[in-house]
Design a protein around this motif. Structure first.
Motif, short mmCIF file in Angstrom:
data_model
loop_
_atom_site.label_atom_id
_atom_site.label_comp_id
_atom_site.label_asym_id
_atom_site.label_seq_id
_atom_site.Cartn_x
_atom_site.Cartn_y
_atom_site.Cartn_z
N LEU A 71 0.94 -0.95 0.05
CA LEU A 71 -0.04 -0.01 -0.12
C LEU A 71 0.76 1.32 -0.18
O LEU A 71 0.37 2.41 -0.59
N ALA A 72 2.04 1.38 0.58
CA ALA A 72 2.80 2.45 0.74
C ALA A 72 4.16 2.34 0.10
O ALA A 72 4.79 3.35 -0.24
N GLY A 73 4.35 1.22 -0.73
CA GLY A 73 5.59 1.21 -1.50
C GLY A 73 5.93 2.26 -2.48
O GLY A 73 7.03 2.63 -2.83
N ARG A 74 4.71 2.46 -3.34
CA ARG A 74 5.11 3.52 -4.37
C ARG A 74 5.41 4.90 -3.90
O ARG A 74 6.44 5.52 -4.48
N ALA A 75 4.87 5.16 -2.85
CA ALA A 75 5.19 6.46 -2.03
C ALA A 75 6.58 6.64 -1.69
O ALA A 75 7.25 7.58 -1.83
N ALA A 76 7.11 5.53 -1.18
CA ALA A 76 8.71 5.49 -0.91
C ALA A 76 9.57 5.51 -1.97
O ALA A 76 10.44 6.39 -2.22
N LEU A 77 9.17 4.96 -3.26
CA LEU A 77 9.79 5.11 -4.55
C LEU A 77 9.79 6.35 -5.01
O LEU A 77 10.83 7.00 -5.63
N LEU A 78 8.73 7.12 -4.88
CA LEU A 78 8.46 8.48 -5.37
C LEU A 78 8.72 9.44 -4.54
O LEU A 78 8.62 10.66 -4.84
N GLY A 79 9.29 9.24 -3.24
CA GLY A 79 9.44 10.18 -2.30
C GLY A 79 8.20 11.14 -1.79
O GLY A 79 8.31 12.28 -1.69
N LEU A 80 7.19 10.57 -1.86
CA LEU A 80 5.72 11.24 -1.46
C LEU A 80 5.53 11.37 -0.09
O LEU A 80 6.13 10.57 0.85
N ARG A 81 4.80 12.28 0.59
CA ARG A 81 4.42 12.55 1.74
C ARG A 81 2.79 13.21 1.80
O ARG A 81 2.48 13.62 0.66
N ARG A 82 2.43 13.44 2.87
CA ARG A 82 1.23 13.76 2.85
C ARG A 82 0.98 15.35 2.49
O ARG A 82 2.00 16.02 2.96
N ARG A 83 -0.33 15.74 1.89
CA ARG A 83 -0.21 16.90 1.28
C ARG A 83 -1.78 17.38 1.69
O ARG A 83 -2.37 18.26 1.12
N GLY A 84 -2.64 16.86 2.75
CA GLY A 84 -3.94 17.17 2.92
C GLY A 84 -4.95 17.30 1.97
O GLY A 84 -5.02 15.81 1.49
N ASP A 85 -5.50 18.28 1.34
CA ASP A 85 -6.42 18.05 0.32
C ASP A 85 -5.99 17.80 -0.87
O ASP A 85 -6.75 18.03 -1.96
N MET A 86 -4.57 17.72 -1.20
CA MET A 86 -3.99 17.36 -2.43
C MET A 86 -3.37 15.98 -2.24
O MET A 86 -2.80 15.55 -1.29
#
Length: 413
Positions: A71-86
């Motif tokens: 569920l969270a692996g793609r975010a690790a690959l792309l360096g993502l983090r929470r952005r609220g309403d985005m």
């Protein structure tokens, strides 16, 4: 799909799965909430169901399935983090309407070109979101969603979809109950949900053929290569045009044991390539993933993971406002649910058309009770998958090998 072992904190002293700890340790909390506020844990209980699905897949196939990392692996690959309403990926926004909330996705170049028509103004800056938010703030959510869909933009009103199980209908004769070893899977899907299902089936021993058009290959090929490889390594790649090479694709579908479809159903049906157009093969399973189902007013509307989550009400809460939950979380949840649905159908002898709506999957998870979490609970960033396979095949790299495979199967019929 093994990646990292779930942290020991995700298992309570009695050996039971601890969803809150897994939510924190996997990075899902890190991805949910406002960037300047504490992470949101309210949706942590959804991991209880997702983990149960993963355990079912493991028990049936013997492959390790690390659900939190899926569920969270793609975010690790792309360096993502929470952005609220985005959304974490930046393509989808939650929009405040006069009577509630809705979501709009602008992930394709054509979507951005449509914004002036959406807001009925040519005065749209390079960043279209301020203009869209101002336009939406003066309208009810249903009107915003309807206009966006009229322009074929992915959009959803918060909570418009109710939970529903997969829709299952007979599509041919049942076959003998069998496992996945040497099953031929034709993967007509793209992006995340369908390719994840196909990847898990491949790891369980199936021969998977990924079908792509040379003119319009899987959109994720143009993104992070590691993510594409994570979803697609180990698959054969057959390239063909749905129009000029329809006969070759029809032969491939005719010898398949499992077909995974992720396009709008009409795209195949109008070419005579739908599940009821291909000669019935005993036990064949045709699994169809849609955004909003195949019946009703929302049938046929396109969806992506984040707007489908909003349709199903699968959002977090922070500061009294809805926030995006994880990273396009409906995609991997649907991929897991689709895999379980295929395995269930195999146990029944197949011969079925199985349909999953991404929005309905999101609604099923959203219906689970939320959690009240100790505010001192901390969260860690998502963890990079460690089980990314070798580089996935190039478009059409295995076309000749697939043709030989089809010829052998046709000769054996």
């Amino acid at each position: 799909m093994a990646a990292h072992a779930v942290d020991s904190d995700a298992v309570d002293p009695h050996g039971r799965f601890d969803a809150v700890a897994a939510w924190a340790d996997s990075g899902l909390a890190w991805l949910t909430g406002w960037p300047e506020a504490r992470p949101d844990f309210s949706r942590a209980p959804i991991l209880t169901r997702a983990d149960a699905i993963g355990r079912r897949i493991t028990a049936t196939t013997g492959i390790a399935v690390d659900v939190p990392n899926i569920l969270a692996g793609r975010a690790a690959l792309l360096g993502l983090r929470r952005r609220g309403d985005m959304s974490a990926g930046g393509a989808t926004a939650l929009l405040a309407a006069t009577d509630g909330w809705c979501a709009l996705t602008l992930s394709r170049a054509a979507d951005l070109d449509t914004v002036p028509a959406l807001v009925e103004s040519d005065a749209v800056d390079l960043d279209p979101w301020p203009a869209i938010r101002r336009w939406a703030a003066r309208r009810p959510a249903a009107e915003i969603t309807a206009r966006a869909r009229l322009l074929e933009l992915p959009a959803a009103t918060l909570g418009e979809t109710t939970q529903a199980p997969p829709r299952i209908r007979p599509s041919g004769p049942r076959g003998r109950v069998r496992g996945l070893a040497q099953c031929l899977v034709v993967d007509l899907t793209s992006m995340w949900a369908g390719p994840l299902c196909a990847q898990l089936l491949a790891r369980a021993g199936a021969v998977v053929v990924k079908v792509e058009s040379p003119r319009r290959p899987d959109g994720t090929r143009g993104g992070d290569a590691a993510f594409f490889d994570w979803m697609n390594s180990g698959k054969l790649c057959w390239a063909g045009d749905l129009d000029s090479e329809a006969d070759a694709l029809r032969d491939l579908l005719a010898v398949a044991d499992i077909v995974l479809e992720g396009s709008r159903p009409a795209a195949l049906d109008r070419r005579g390539l739908g599940p009821h157009d291909i000669a019935a093969r005993p036990g064949r399973i045709w699994l169809r993933i849609t955004g909003h189902g195949t019946e009703g007013a929302r049938a046929g509307h396109v969806a992506f993971g984040d707007d489908a989550a909003v349709a199903g009400g699968l959002v977090g809460s922070s500061g009294g406002r809805p926030v995006f939950c994880g990273d396009a979380i409906t995609d991997p949840l649907t991929g897991l649910e689709a895999t379980a649905a295929v395995l269930d159908s195999l146990e029944r002898g197949g011969g079925e058309l199985v349909e999953l709506s991404m929005a309905a999957v999101a609604a099923t998870y959203a219906a689970m009770p939320g959690a009240a979490i100790d505010p001192s609970r901390t969260a860690t960033p998502p963890i990079r998958p460690t089980d990314i396979g070798p580089k996935a095949a190039a478009v059409g790299a295995d076309t000749d090998a697939v043709r030989r495979l089809v010829a052998e199967r046709l000769a054996a019929c």
